[in-house]
Structures are given as C-alpha cells and as structure tokens.
Motif scaffolding. Sequence first.
Motif, PDB file in Angstrom:
ATOM      1  N   ASP A   1     -20.740  -1.681   5.257  1.00  0.00           N
ATOM      2  CA  ASP A   1     -21.845  -2.505   5.715  1.00  0.00           C
ATOM      3  C   ASP A   1     -22.163  -3.469   4.577  1.00  0.00           C
ATOM      4  N   LEU A   2     -21.546  -4.618   4.633  1.00  0.00           N
ATOM      5  CA  LEU A   2     -21.599  -5.574   3.531  1.00  0.00           C
ATOM      6  C   LEU A   2     -23.026  -6.018   3.205  1.00  0.00           C
ATOM      7  N   GLU A   3     -23.822  -6.194   4.228  1.00  0.00           N
ATOM      8  CA  GLU A   3     -25.194  -6.641   3.997  1.00  0.00           C
ATOM      9  C   GLU A   3     -25.954  -5.660   3.110  1.00  0.00           C
ATOM     10  N   ASN A   4     -25.791  -4.364   3.366  1.00  0.00           N
ATOM     11  CA  ASN A   4     -26.467  -3.349   2.559  1.00  0.00           C
ATOM     12  C   ASN A   4     -25.763  -3.098   1.235  1.00  0.00           C
ATOM     13  N   LEU A   5     -24.441  -3.207   1.228  1.00  0.00           N
ATOM     14  CA  LEU A   5     -23.680  -3.006  -0.003  1.00  0.00           C
ATOM     15  C   LEU A   5     -24.116  -4.001  -1.073  1.00  0.00           C
TER      16      LEU A   5
ATOM     17  N   ARG B   1      -8.974 -15.184  -4.053  1.00  0.00           N
ATOM     18  CA  ARG B   1      -8.355 -16.019  -3.005  1.00  0.00           C
ATOM     19  C   ARG B   1      -6.839 -16.030  -3.161  1.00  0.00           C
ATOM     20  N   ASP B   2      -6.375 -16.073  -4.404  1.00  0.00           N
ATOM     21  CA  ASP B   2      -4.929 -16.017  -4.643  1.00  0.00           C
ATOM     22  C   ASP B   2      -4.339 -14.707  -4.129  1.00  0.00           C
ATOM     23  N   ALA B   3      -5.171 -13.661  -4.092  1.00  0.00           N
ATOM     24  CA  ALA B   3      -4.743 -12.361  -3.557  1.00  0.00           C
ATOM     25  C   ALA B   3      -4.899 -12.323  -2.031  1.00  0.00           C
ATOM     26  N   HIS B   4      -5.286 -13.457  -1.446  1.00  0.00           N
ATOM     27  CA  HIS B   4      -5.427 -13.626   0.005  1.00  0.00           C
ATOM     28  C   HIS B   4      -6.533 -12.770   0.609  1.00  0.00           C
ATOM     29  N   LEU B   5      -7.592 -12.513  -0.163  1.00  0.00           N
ATOM     30  CA  LEU B   5      -8.729 -11.777   0.381  1.00  0.00           C
ATOM     31  C   LEU B   5      -9.674 -12.752   1.078  1.00  0.00           C
ATOM     32  N   PRO B   6     -10.018 -12.471   2.337  1.00  0.00           N
ATOM     33  CA  PRO B   6     -11.052 -13.287   2.984  1.00  0.00           C
ATOM     34  C   PRO B   6     -12.391 -13.032   2.300  1.00  0.00           C
ATOM     35  N   ASP B   7     -13.353 -13.907   2.522  1.00  0.00           N
ATOM     36  CA  ASP B   7     -14.643 -13.810   1.832  1.00  0.00           C
ATOM     37  C   ASP B   7     -15.294 -12.444   1.975  1.00  0.00           C
ATOM     38  N   ASP B   8     -15.305 -11.889   3.190  1.00  0.00           N
ATOM     39  CA  ASP B   8     -15.984 -10.607   3.367  1.00  0.00           C
ATOM     40  C   ASP B   8     -15.313  -9.503   2.561  1.00  0.00           C
ATOM     41  N   GLU B   9     -13.984  -9.487   2.499  1.00  0.00           N
ATOM     42  CA  GLU B   9     -13.282  -8.468   1.721  1.00  0.00           C
ATOM     43  C   GLU B   9     -13.453  -8.697   0.226  1.00  0.00           C
ATOM     44  N   ALA B  10     -13.505  -9.958  -0.187  1.00  0.00           N
ATOM     45  CA  ALA B  10     -13.732 -10.264  -1.607  1.00  0.00           C
ATOM     46  C   ALA B  10     -15.129  -9.792  -2.023  1.00  0.00           C
ATOM     47  N   LEU B  11     -16.114 -10.027  -1.173  1.00  0.00           N
ATOM     48  CA  LEU B  11     -17.473  -9.556  -1.469  1.00  0.00           C
ATOM     49  C   LEU B  11     -17.522  -8.038  -1.511  1.00  0.00           C
ATOM     50  N   GLU B  12     -16.865  -7.400  -0.566  1.00  0.00           N
ATOM     51  CA  GLU B  12     -16.843  -5.935  -0.559  1.00  0.00           C
ATOM     52  C   GLU B  12     -16.207  -5.416  -1.845  1.00  0.00           C
ATOM     53  N   TRP B  13     -15.103  -6.020  -2.280  1.00  0.00           N
ATOM     54  CA  TRP B  13     -14.423  -5.587  -3.503  1.00  0.00           C
ATOM     55  C   TRP B  13     -15.339  -5.771  -4.717  1.00  0.00           C
ATOM     56  N   LEU B  14     -16.008  -6.910  -4.785  1.00  0.00           N
ATOM     57  CA  LEU B  14     -16.871  -7.193  -5.930  1.00  0.00           C
ATOM     58  C   LEU B  14     -18.051  -6.223  -6.043  1.00  0.00           C
ATOM     59  N   PHE B  15     -18.580  -5.776  -4.909  1.00  0.00           N
ATOM     60  CA  PHE B  15     -19.806  -4.984  -4.930  1.00  0.00           C
ATOM     61  C   PHE B  15     -19.596  -3.482  -4.740  1.00  0.00           C
ATOM     62  N   THR B  16     -18.385  -3.053  -4.431  1.00  0.00           N
ATOM     63  CA  THR B  16     -18.138  -1.623  -4.238  1.00  0.00           C
ATOM     64  C   THR B  16     -18.044  -0.929  -5.596  1.00  0.00           C
ATOM     65  N   PRO B  17     -18.851   0.120  -5.803  1.00  0.00           N
ATOM     66  CA  PRO B  17     -18.782   0.856  -7.068  1.00  0.00           C
ATOM     67  C   PRO B  17     -17.369   1.397  -7.314  1.00  0.00           C
ATOM     68  N   ASP B  18     -16.949   1.336  -8.564  1.00  0.00           N
ATOM     69  CA  ASP B  18     -15.619   1.774  -8.959  1.00  0.00           C
ATOM     70  C   ASP B  18     -15.755   2.631 -10.225  1.00  0.00           C
ATOM     71  N   GLU B  19     -15.509   3.920 -10.075  1.00  0.00           N
ATOM     72  CA  GLU B  19     -15.672   4.847 -11.201  1.00  0.00           C
ATOM     73  C   GLU B  19     -14.651   4.626 -12.311  1.00  0.00           C
ATOM     74  N   THR B  20     -13.581   3.884 -12.019  1.00  0.00           N
ATOM     75  CA  THR B  20     -12.565   3.658 -13.051  1.00  0.00           C
ATOM     76  C   THR B  20     -12.920   2.491 -13.978  1.00  0.00           C
ATOM     77  N   LEU B  21     -13.974   1.760 -13.662  1.00  0.00           N
ATOM     78  CA  LEU B  21     -14.403   0.664 -14.536  1.00  0.00           C
ATOM     79  C   LEU B  21     -15.100   1.219 -15.768  1.00  0.00           C
ATOM     80  N   PRO B  22     -15.029   0.506 -16.881  1.00  0.00           N
ATOM     81  CA  PRO B  22     -15.669   0.982 -18.104  1.00  0.00           C
ATOM     82  C   PRO B  22     -17.204   0.957 -18.052  1.00  0.00           C
ATOM     83  N   LEU B  23     -17.782   0.242 -17.099  1.00  0.00           N
ATOM     84  CA  LEU B  23     -19.235   0.216 -16.919  1.00  0.00           C
ATOM     85  C   LEU B  23     -19.559   0.747 -15.529  1.00  0.00           C
ATOM     86  N   PRO B  24     -20.728   1.377 -15.357  1.00  0.00           N
ATOM     87  CA  PRO B  24     -21.083   1.866 -14.028  1.00  0.00           C
ATOM     88  C   PRO B  24     -21.291   0.714 -13.040  1.00  0.00           C
ATOM     89  N   GLY B  25     -20.949   0.957 -11.793  1.00  0.00           N
ATOM     90  CA  GLY B  25     -21.119  -0.050 -10.749  1.00  0.00           C
ATOM     91  C   GLY B  25     -19.787  -0.632 -10.324  1.00  0.00           C
TER      92      GLY B  25
END
Length: 119
Positions: free
Chosen positions: A3-7, A72-96
């Motif tokens: 749910d991108l709006e809430n994410l 965009r070079d990875a061919h992600l549409p806007d909604d998928e790019a937004l989802e990727w940017l805002f989805t928490p990822d535990e493998t990142l060095p910072l939380p979130g």
Amino acid sequence: MADLENLVGEWLSVPEVAEAIGLRQRQVRKLITDGDLLAYRVGPNQAVGVPAAFVRDGEILPSLQGTVTVLRDAHLPDDEALEWLFTPDETLPLPGGPIHMLLAGRKAEVRKRASELAF
C-alpha cells in the motif's frame, strides 16, 4: 505491491511542493513529467502527490535525481521505484529504507543497490 500511500506516509501536493521549493506549479509538474521527480496519485481524489521526504531545506533532496535516473535505468515504473525507496531493508547500514540512506547523505550505497536491480 505494498500500500504505497501508507508506506510513504507523508505526501505533498504539487502546490505544496512548489511553495516549499520556490517554483511555480507548472515547473514542479514538468519535473514530474520529465522524470526528475517521482510522484503517485494519492487520496480519495487521486491527486498527484510527491513524498514529503523528497523535499528538504527548500529544495528537492539533492541525491534524488541521480537515484531516480538509476532506478529508471533499471526499468522500474514510478510506483515500484517509490516502493523500493521506502520499503525498510534490514541489510542497509542504517535503519529504514533507501530513502533514509539518501536523507543521511549516503547515496553511493543506494545507487549501487539500485543499479543491481537492472540485472
């Protein structure tokens, strides 16, 4: 798809973005149309919304444009790019999610991971 709006959480309308960064509304719409700024239709009226996290200190987050280009070079549409940017990822060095890394000024790791999406 999440749910991108809430994410994302907090959204700004085109007029709010324009006021926050000192541009005319048509200039903000052009940034969206040209692909320099990601947006998504939100709310009951399905109005164009821009994540509030993209606006900092009276400007668009400086690391955003290059990151959007990589997504965009990875061919992600806007909604998928937004989802990727805002989805928490535990493998990142910072939380979130990747957006939190960009907000912390750590764009290299985000862009590296974004470029890997193309493969």
